[in-house]
Design a protein around this motif. Structure first.
Motif, PDB file in Angstrom:
ATOM      1  N   LEU A  87      94.929  16.857  48.897  1.00 17.17           N
ATOM      2  CA  LEU A  87      93.653  16.282  49.116  1.00 17.17           C
ATOM      3  C   LEU A  87      93.010  17.191  47.552  1.00 17.17           C
ATOM      4  O   LEU A  87      92.259  15.565  46.912  1.00 17.17           O
ATOM      5  CB  LEU A  87      92.225  16.717  50.113  1.00 17.17           C
ATOM      6  CG  LEU A  87      91.301  15.625  49.899  1.00 17.17           C
ATOM      7  CD1 LEU A  87      91.153  14.782  50.209  1.00 17.17           C
ATOM      8  CD2 LEU A  87      90.329  16.927  51.152  1.00 17.17           C
ATOM      9  N   VAL A  88      92.795  17.734  47.096  1.00 23.31           N
ATOM     10  CA  VAL A  88      92.911  18.051  45.610  1.00 23.31           C
ATOM     11  C   VAL A  88      94.019  17.462  44.425  1.00 23.31           C
ATOM     12  O   VAL A  88      92.915  17.227  44.203  1.00 23.31           O
ATOM     13  CB  VAL A  88      92.966  19.776  45.577  1.00 23.31           C
ATOM     14  CG1 VAL A  88      92.199  20.336  44.514  1.00 23.31           C
ATOM     15  CG2 VAL A  88      91.862  20.848  46.759  1.00 23.31           C
ATOM     16  N   PHE A  89      95.319  17.485  45.024  1.00 29.49           N
ATOM     17  CA  PHE A  89      95.875  17.102  43.901  1.00 29.49           C
ATOM     18  C   PHE A  89      95.658  14.907  44.542  1.00 29.49           C
ATOM     19  O   PHE A  89      95.296  14.833  43.526  1.00 29.49           O
ATOM     20  CB  PHE A  89      97.739  17.036  44.540  1.00 29.49           C
ATOM     21  CG  PHE A  89      98.063  16.582  43.698  1.00 29.49           C
ATOM     22  CD1 PHE A  89      99.293  16.744  43.039  1.00 29.49           C
ATOM     23  CD2 PHE A  89      98.652  14.924  43.621  1.00 29.49           C
ATOM     24  CE1 PHE A  89      99.846  15.784  41.775  1.00 29.49           C
ATOM     25  CE2 PHE A  89      99.499  14.836  43.002  1.00 29.49           C
ATOM     26  CZ  PHE A  89     100.689  15.327  42.537  1.00 29.49           C
ATOM     27  N   GLY A  90      95.039  14.498  45.523  1.00 23.23           N
ATOM     28  CA  GLY A  90      94.754  13.451  44.795  1.00 23.23           C
ATOM     29  C   GLY A  90      93.454  12.911  44.118  1.00 23.23           C
ATOM     30  O   GLY A  90      93.317  12.075  43.083  1.00 23.23           O
ATOM     31  N   THR A  91      92.376  13.981  44.499  1.00 21.88           N
ATOM     32  CA  THR A  91      90.766  14.017  44.018  1.00 21.88           C
ATOM     33  C   THR A  91      91.350  14.658  42.176  1.00 21.88           C
ATOM     34  O   THR A  91      91.275  13.104  41.353  1.00 21.88           O
ATOM     35  CB  THR A  91      90.294  15.661  43.941  1.00 21.88           C
ATOM     36  OG1 THR A  91      90.069  15.039  45.187  1.00 21.88           O
ATOM     37  CG2 THR A  91      88.668  14.932  42.636  1.00 21.88           C
ATOM     38  N   ALA A  92      92.777  14.863  41.269  1.00 26.25           N
ATOM     39  CA  ALA A  92      92.662  15.113  40.043  1.00 26.25           C
ATOM     40  C   ALA A  92      93.610  13.427  40.107  1.00 26.25           C
ATOM     41  O   ALA A  92      93.267  13.737  38.958  1.00 26.25           O
ATOM     42  CB  ALA A  92      93.156  16.253  39.609  1.00 26.25           C
ATOM     43  N   PHE A  93      94.466  13.304  40.056  1.00 30.60           N
ATOM     44  CA  PHE A  93      95.231  12.090  40.665  1.00 30.60           C
ATOM     45  C   PHE A  93      94.328  10.825  40.564  1.00 30.60           C
ATOM     46  O   PHE A  93      94.521   9.903  39.089  1.00 30.60           O
ATOM     47  CB  PHE A  93      96.047  12.152  41.215  1.00 30.60           C
ATOM     48  CG  PHE A  93      97.394  10.659  40.841  1.00 30.60           C
ATOM     49  CD1 PHE A  93      98.196  11.164  40.207  1.00 30.60           C
ATOM     50  CD2 PHE A  93      97.466   9.801  42.055  1.00 30.60           C
ATOM     51  CE1 PHE A  93      99.037  10.487  39.794  1.00 30.60           C
ATOM     52  CE2 PHE A  93      98.433   8.245  41.481  1.00 30.60           C
ATOM     53  CZ  PHE A  93      99.495   9.072  40.092  1.00 30.60           C
ATOM     54  N   GLY A  94      93.749  10.855  40.780  1.00 33.19           N
ATOM     55  CA  GLY A  94      92.719   9.708  41.412  1.00 33.19           C
ATOM     56  C   GLY A  94      91.594   9.522  40.113  1.00 33.19           C
ATOM     57  O   GLY A  94      91.410   8.692  39.432  1.00 33.19           O
ATOM     58  N   ALA A  95      90.969  10.474  38.970  1.00 33.82           N
ATOM     59  CA  ALA A  95      89.979  11.082  38.331  1.00 33.82           C
ATOM     60  C   ALA A  95      91.364  10.838  36.881  1.00 33.82           C
ATOM     61  O   ALA A  95      90.007  10.050  36.369  1.00 33.82           O
ATOM     62  CB  ALA A  95      89.751  12.246  38.504  1.00 33.82           C
ATOM     63  N   MET A  96      91.407  10.520  37.419  1.00 37.16           N
ATOM     64  CA  MET A  96      92.855  10.764  35.729  1.00 37.16           C
ATOM     65  C   MET A  96      92.736   9.305  36.031  1.00 37.16           C
ATOM     66  O   MET A  96      93.251   8.446  34.838  1.00 37.16           O
ATOM     67  CB  MET A  96      94.560  11.372  36.101  1.00 37.16           C
ATOM     68  CG  MET A  96      94.455  12.466  35.126  1.00 37.16           C
ATOM     69  SD  MET A  96      95.193  13.008  33.210  1.00 37.16           S
ATOM     70  CE  MET A  96      96.676  12.362  33.774  1.00 37.16           C
ATOM     71  N   ASN A  97      94.055   8.758  37.076  1.00 35.88           N
ATOM     72  CA  ASN A  97      93.436   7.211  36.655  1.00 35.88           C
ATOM     73  C   ASN A  97      92.990   6.234  36.394  1.00 35.88           C
ATOM     74  O   ASN A  97      92.608   5.678  35.149  1.00 35.88           O
ATOM     75  CB  ASN A  97      94.237   6.624  38.329  1.00 35.88           C
ATOM     76  CG  ASN A  97      94.359   4.984  38.318  1.00 35.88           C
ATOM     77  OD1 ASN A  97      95.610   4.909  38.186  1.00 35.88           O
ATOM     78  ND2 ASN A  97      93.708   4.378  38.571  1.00 35.88           N
ATOM     79  N   VAL A  98      91.154   6.275  36.575  1.00 39.73           N
ATOM     80  CA  VAL A  98      89.977   5.256  36.291  1.00 39.73           C
ATOM     81  C   VAL A  98      89.843   5.962  34.853  1.00 39.73           C
ATOM     82  O   VAL A  98      89.881   5.246  33.829  1.00 39.73           O
ATOM     83  CB  VAL A  98      88.779   6.314  37.479  1.00 39.73           C
ATOM     84  CG1 VAL A  98      88.096   5.161  36.764  1.00 39.73           C
ATOM     85  CG2 VAL A  98      88.878   5.640  38.132  1.00 39.73           C
ATOM     86  N   ALA A  99      90.110   7.548  34.201  1.00 40.14           N
ATOM     87  CA  ALA A  99      89.655   7.213  33.066  1.00 40.14           C
ATOM     88  C   ALA A  99      90.767   7.360  32.180  1.00 40.14           C
ATOM     89  O   ALA A  99      90.059   6.420  31.247  1.00 40.14           O
ATOM     90  CB  ALA A  99      89.882   9.368  33.008  1.00 40.14           C
ATOM     91  N   ALA A 137      89.058  11.978  31.012  1.00 46.18           N
ATOM     92  CA  ALA A 137      90.719  12.169  31.090  1.00 46.18           C
ATOM     93  C   ALA A 137      91.446  13.886  31.339  1.00 46.18           C
ATOM     94  O   ALA A 137      92.177  14.455  31.565  1.00 46.18           O
ATOM     95  CB  ALA A 137      91.228  11.302  30.214  1.00 46.18           C
ATOM     96  N   VAL A 138      90.841  14.291  29.813  1.00 47.76           N
ATOM     97  CA  VAL A 138      90.805  15.648  29.445  1.00 47.76           C
ATOM     98  C   VAL A 138      90.823  16.712  30.943  1.00 47.76           C
ATOM     99  O   VAL A 138      92.238  17.616  31.301  1.00 47.76           O
ATOM    100  CB  VAL A 138      90.852  16.271  28.589  1.00 47.76           C
ATOM    101  CG1 VAL A 138      91.016  17.904  28.211  1.00 47.76           C
ATOM    102  CG2 VAL A 138      90.927  15.268  27.687  1.00 47.76           C
ATOM    103  N   VAL A 139      89.791  16.966  31.374  1.00 46.57           N
ATOM    104  CA  VAL A 139      90.114  18.192  32.853  1.00 46.57           C
ATOM    105  C   VAL A 139      90.189  17.343  33.597  1.00 46.57           C
ATOM    106  O   VAL A 139      91.000  18.702  34.776  1.00 46.57           O
ATOM    107  CB  VAL A 139      88.307  17.501  33.214  1.00 46.57           C
ATOM    108  CG1 VAL A 139      87.960  18.289  34.314  1.00 46.57           C
ATOM    109  CG2 VAL A 139      87.188  18.544  32.086  1.00 46.57           C
TER     110      VAL A 139
END
Length: 412
Positions: A118-130, A90-92
């Motif tokens: 696409l980069v923005f969405g990658t970070a947003f998706g990772a945040m969502n799951v974490a 989540a922090v990363v």
């Protein structure tokens, strides 16, 4: 999905209640960070559209980058959370999300905008799951149905991001605004990240069950195939909700500006009032769940959102449209948190990832579908699809309530 949430059992970290409370507030800050960054970005979509010279359909395809990046990332992030822990991921992800929001104003075409998103969405998706996986463990440790309160942090952040964005839209360029947004986001991620990582995380729900700390006999005896089916249904419910949230995030400002001739500041208020309503609905979500239960909460929310979005789409004045956004926000508020939380309770981070992947399919479809429908028909007509899918949510939960209840009882 059951009529009323039961008190989940789970281990408390060594430092006890104080550590849990500190971790809860830090985790809520990451939800708020995600909403704040996203809300600030959506206010500037009309400016980015003008900057790139994109048509509605081309903009829809570019916005697809956000959802595509999120969906492609989620399954991998579920595995990373299981290996390294929810909090470090989540922090990363939060830091990357804050940094990436500064990039869209520097694009000059729909193609490059799509690549950046696409980069923005990658970070947003990772945040969502974490953060949702961490929230599922926190709910079990606190033994209270507080999942909506975490998502209230996202909505509150979205309201602040959109509201402040609307205020500065006529005074700051998109480049300066989003650069400042990125700086604030990195600062929040640093402070909240230190608070989160300095405290022990609650043990994962599935590990607690394996150690015999579940809510009763038979928790681990539910057939995996049926569990996956329940997660899939929850993911579909999340999809219908995410379609609406994504549509309002990406198109509410354009709807108010182009369909009802609102100014830039008022157009930005569209998403702000929607996010405010979502915040209020989620802050009262625990009481709503205790009073109505999960099934009735989902059905009532879907029906309310359908009515509100019909008003917002077809209203002849800006103020009626804003009222419709408020009703829609109240209706959608608790559907996504309940669906994702239940999927996580069933299958841990992988359940969150699976349901979120399906849910973000709504974000994947929404920008493109509404963009093309706006070109073929009108933007107000395209926005009515949000009402349609909200109604589908209510009907789905009502139609499958008998089939889902026994399975939910077996795995809770």
């Amino acid at each position: 999905m059951v009529p009323g949430p039961r008190r989940a059992s789970g281990p408390r970290p060594p430092d006890g209640v104080g550590a849990l409370r500190g971790s809860r507030w830090a985790l809520t800050a990451f939800f708020a960070l995600s909403g704040f960054v996203f809300g600030g970005w959506v206010v500037r979509i009309p400016d980015i559209k003008d900057q790139t010279g994109a048509s509605s359909s081309a903009l829809g395809l570019a916005l697809l980058g956000v959802s595509a990046g999120a969906v492609v990332t989620m399954a991998l992030v579920g595995l990373l959370c299981q290996r390294y822990g929810n909090h470090p991921v989540a922090v990363v992800a939060g830091t990357l999300l804050a940094l990436s929001v500064a990039l869209p104003p520097h694009t000059q075409s729909a193609v490059t905008l799509g690549a950046v998103l696409l980069v923005f969405g990658t970070a947003f998706g990772a945040m969502n799951v974490a953060v949702n996986s961490a929230a599922v463990d926190m709910v079990a440790a606190l033994r209270r149905p507080v999942m909506p309160s975490f998502h209230a942090g996202f909505s509150l952040g979205g309201m602040l991001g959109a509201g402040l964005g609307g205020l500065v839209a006529e005074h700051l360029s998109a480049a300066w605004h989003l650069a400042l947004l990125a700086a604030i986001g990195v600062g929040v991620a640093a402070v909240a990240g230190w608070a989160l990582l300095s405290r022990p995380a609650p043990a994962p729900v599935l590990r607690a069950r394996a150690n015999g700390r579940g809510n009763g006999p038979g928790r681990d005896e539910a057939p995996r195939g049926r569990t996956r089916w329940v997660v899939a249904v929850l993911g579909f419910v999340a999809l219908c909700t995410a379609y609406g949230e994504g549509a309002l995030a990406d198109w509410s400002a354009l709807h108010l500006r182009e369909s009802l001739d609102a100014g830039a500041g008022v157009a930005g208020a569209g998403y702000a009032v929607f996010a405010l309503a979502m915040t209020v609905g989620r802050l009262t979500g625990m009481a709503t769940l205790r009073r109505l239960g999960q099934e009735r909460t989902l059905m009532a929310g879907g029906a309310t959102a359908a009515g509100g979005m019909l008003l917002a789409s077809l209203a002849p004045t800006v103020w009626l449209a804003l009222a419709g956004f408020v009703v829609t926000g109240l209706g959608l508020a608790n559907i996504f948190p309940v669906a994702i939380g239940q999927a996580g309770a069933l299958a841990g981070p992988r359940g969150v990832a699976a349901a979120s992947t399906l849910g973000y399919g709504g974000l994947l479809l929404g920008p493109v579908a509404i963009g093309f429908l706006a070109d073929w028909l009108t933007l107000p007509a395209a926005m009515t699809t949000v009402a349609l899918l909200a109604a589908v949510t209510a009907v789905t939960v009502w139609a499958l309530r008998g089939a889902l209840r026994p399975q939910a009882d077996a795995v809770r």
